[in-house]
Enzyme design. Structure first.
Site: not given
Ligand code: NOJ
Length: 764
Positions: A299
């Site tokens: 993430d």
């Molecule tokens: C953080 C989020 O937790 C995740 O779900 C997302 O895909 C990413 N950012 C990218 O934007």
């Protein structure tokens, strides 16, 4: 042992590639290449890559490139640009629109030594420009075809905009409405969540990833993110083995089985190990036991976050831990690109692990057809045709209607009469064209949803008056800004009260603005935010004939409304066509059939609250006035609205629940029930089957959803609904993570919600 096995496989694959062939055909030749052909090409390409180029494939950067201008301005962007040109970037996210995607792809393909195309990722979560209902709302449809279709529309539009990969579906189970990201998931139940995971993966990926209308999906966040302590986003997760295997992991497994090509790990620490550095989750379970052949992306910055977690001592250590744990791609931590080559040279990370990751990433690029034509998703004409097409808007309208849940409807207050009525429509959310777009709507244009006001205005037969009453939020509510709630301004109350006084019926649209749920939007209170409860009560004093329409991204606490308001409609954040969907339900042109995918608590103090809880050793009052049983002294144990609850404009009767137990002969238990539409209009019912394993080597929940069917019946019509229970439905994971079916007594319940008492029993 499994870990060693993977290393071994990696080495064999490398040695099989043989000498480097300089006349390599790196392009894929047909649309649906068999996996062995792709594997050969990947190995051949891998064989000519430098270590830095391989690590580059494992590096993902956020968009930085302003296609209308020349070189990036700040230092960081300059570095990213330099890396892109060197082939040290395998993927970018948040680059969108054909023009922008083409610009970055051109650099990767035309300026780097090997010309390996980028895979372009994006959070196309519930729609792209055309926005479908938030995933929690869609889940309330219990209609897998509708859910699949919504994902298909999302994929079509995202793909037409140059995107190849969405960071969806989020399959995190959560029992905590305080957590803002419940809006992005399938609710509290692992069985329903697994079916939804499958439907959404199929919708995004279709049957052929190389098709220009499909994109790769990503099951996230692996794992446990929805169990953040106290519902506070990013907080610690500490769960036992039984919850991990029986509740958290099943939807991920279902996504894997549906063919999802990527996983995203998560920010949280799970039982003491940050998920990004968790080898047990990523290598042992996902890539080992489950045999997942796609890749895992971290993430955003989650690799670097292992430092504040207190798990990695510095960036280099974090990169080492993540690579060993099986995180294949680094989203925005810059750690792989910085440290991984040195870690390999220092023999802290085996190069075979790098090869394994790169092989997974390149394989997906081949599967998407990006080697065939890196610009295949970049067609301006298609972009114009597909995005915001009528067909897409029709599809999301259909899903939006199916997502609406009728929570309460005393004396058939709904549907509203279509003519001769004075209707007062009250609430700032009623005219809000932004909130229905929900929280994850980064591609959607602001204020493009049909508001409830516009939806109601499409019905001309009544006299409609609108009064805002009170703003829900004040100030900026854009994605990156804090949402400030109005707690003081009641200046619009008088106008609303006057409108209500003159009306036959009042429709009040209350709840949360679109950015009040979602990532980083945890709430400690679950009431109607700001002065909305006061507005509701003030209007109720002058006219109690109120239909309350909720717009929200999570379960709310609605005790007062439940006691005082005759009709309550859960209208979530329903996307681009929200207002039409709600108006069609209010006027009876669509008979609601949604059922709650999460329990609605009576009080925040009950949270986490979920229907599939354990019985405990003290489930019932031992004697009047005795305190020693599991309960609150100031609140019921039960939720206000249970999981699976939802009414219709007709009524359904369940009769003759039969069990035919052939388990010992054929491994099957058949369950049937006779369902009758006993009301006056055609309607759909979600028939739900729950089991209870009365005693087992690990205690089992009081009810577990194990089957459901969406059935449409005409007035007076009856149908026998049959379910088949097999090992898959009757077993569970024990505390060693083994799936077992144990002999003994079971109860089976079939009804219209998890609160059903319509039961029978059988013995295995
Ligand atoms: C953080 C989020 O937790 C995740 O779900 C997302 O895909 C990413 N950012 C990218 O934007």
């Amino acid at each position: 042992m499994k870990y060693i096995f993977i290393l071994f496989l990696g080495l064999v694959a490398i040695s099989m590639t043989g000498p480097i062939d300089n006349d390599l055909n790196l392009k894929s030749t047909s649309e649906t290449e068999p996996s062995e052909v792709i594997a050969k090409k990947v190995d051949s390409l891998l064989a000519i890559m430098t270590l830095e180029e391989k690590i580059g494939q494992m590096n993902q950067y956020n968009g930085f490139w302003n296609v209308t201008g020349p070189a990036p301005e700040n230092g960081d962007a300059a570095k990213k640009y330099e890396h892109l040109k060197k082939g040290y970037v395998g993927s970018m996210l948040n680059v969108r629109g054909v023009k922008e995607v083409r610009a970055v792809q051109k650099i990767a393909v035309e300026e780097t030594r090997l010309g390996i195309p980028l895979i372009i990722g994006f959070d196309a979560i519930h729609g792209y420009k055309t926005t479908s209902p938030i995933p929690l709302a869609e889940s309330a449809s219990w209609d897998m075809e509708a859910i699949r279709l919504a994902a298909e529309v999302t994929a079509k539009e995202a793909a037409a905009s140059g995107i190849n990969w969405t960071f969806a579906p989020m399959v995190d189970i959560s029992r905590d409405a305080r957590w803002g990201r419940v809006m992005e998931g399938g609710g509290e139940d692992p069985y329903l969540g697994s079916k939804i995971a499958e439907a959404r993966v199929k919708g995004f990926q279709g049957d052929d990833l190389s098709n220009i209308y499909t994109i790769a999906a990503c099951a996230k966040h692996f794992a446990g993110y929805g169990f953040a302590e106290a519902g506070r986003d990013y907080n610690t997760v500490d769960v036992g083995t039984s919850t991990l295997y029986n509740v958290i992991l099943p939807p991920f497994k279902a996504a894997k089985e549906a063919g999802v090509r990527t996983f995203m790990n998560s920010f949280n620490d799970l039982n003491g190990i940050p998920a990004t550095g968790d080898k047990f989750l990523q290598r042992d379970i996902l890539k080992g036991e489950w045999g997942f052949t796609g890749f895992v992306v971290s993430d955003w910055g989650s690799m670097r976050e292992m430092i504040p977690h207190g798990y990695a001592k510095d960036g280099k250590h974090a990169a080492e831990l993540a690579a060993i744990a099986g995180s294949d791609m680094d989203m925005e931590s810059y750690l792989y690109v910085e440290h991984l080559a040195n870690l390999v040279r220092e023999k802290k990370v085996d190069e075979s692990l790098i090869d394994d990751s790169v092989r997974r990433i390149l394989t997906l690029k081949y599967e998407l057809g990006l080697f065939d034509d890196p610009y295949k998703y970049c067609d301006e004409t298609r972009e114009k045709e597909v995005i915001n097409s009528k067909e897409n808007h029709d599809a999301v309208l259909d899903v939006a209607k199916k997502s609406i849940v009728l929570l309460k409807n005393d004396n058939n207050m709904l549907p509203l009469k279509k003519s001769g009525q004075k209707i007062a429509l009250i609430g700032a959310l009623a005219s809000d064209k932004n909130s229905p777009l929900g929280s994850w709507r980064i591609a959607a244009d602001d204020n493009t949803a049909i508001s409830v006001l516009e939806g109601m205005q499409a019905y001309k037969g009544n006299e409609l008056t609108f009064a805002k009453g009170a703003d829900v939020s004040v100030g900026k509510t854009q994605f990156v800004f804090e949402t400030k709630i109005n707690t003081t301004d009641r200046s619009g109350f008088d106008e609303a009260i006057e409108a209500a006084k003159k009306a036959d019926k009042v429709v009040m649209v209350l709840g949360e603005v679109g950015f009040q749920s979602g990532e980083g939007r945890s709430r400690a209170n679950l009431d109607l935010p700001g002065v909305q409860q006061d507005l509701l009560e003030a209007v109720h004093k002058v006219n109690p004939n109120i239909v309350l329409v909720l717009n929200n991204g999570r379960p709310l606490v609605l005790n007062w409304a439940h006691e005082n308001i005759p009709a309550i409609v859960e209208g979530w954040h329903l996307g681009s066509q929200a207002g039409h969907a709600i108006a069609q339900v209010l006027y009876g042109d669509y008979n609601p059939s949604g059922k709650l995918p999460m329990s609605f608590p009576r009080s925040v103090g009950q949270v986490p609250i979920y229907y599939n809880h354990k019985n405990t050793g003290r489930p019932t009052i031992p004697a009047p006035n005795l305190v020693f049983w599991t309960h609150y002294i100031d609140e019921d144990n039960s939720p206000l609205y249970p999981f699976g609850h939802g009414l219709s404009y007709t009524n359904f009767k369940y009769e003759d629940l039969q069990v035919t137990n052939n388990y010992r002969v054929s491994g099957e238990v058949k369950v049937s029930v006779n369902l009758t539409n006993s009301g006056n209009v055609e309607g759909k019912e979600v028939v739900q089957l729950y089991t209870r394993d009365l005693f087992a080597s690990v205690t089992r929940p009081v009810k577990e959803l194990k089957g459901f069917e969406l059935v449409s019946l005409k007035p007076g019509e009856s149908k026998i609904i049959e379910f088949t229970l097999t090992q898959a439905e009757l077993g569970f994971y024990n505390n060693k993570g083994e799936f077992v079916v144990e002999r003994g007594e079971f109860e089976v319940f079939v009804g219209g919600s998890s609160a059903t008492t319509n039961k029978n029993s059988f013995e295995l």
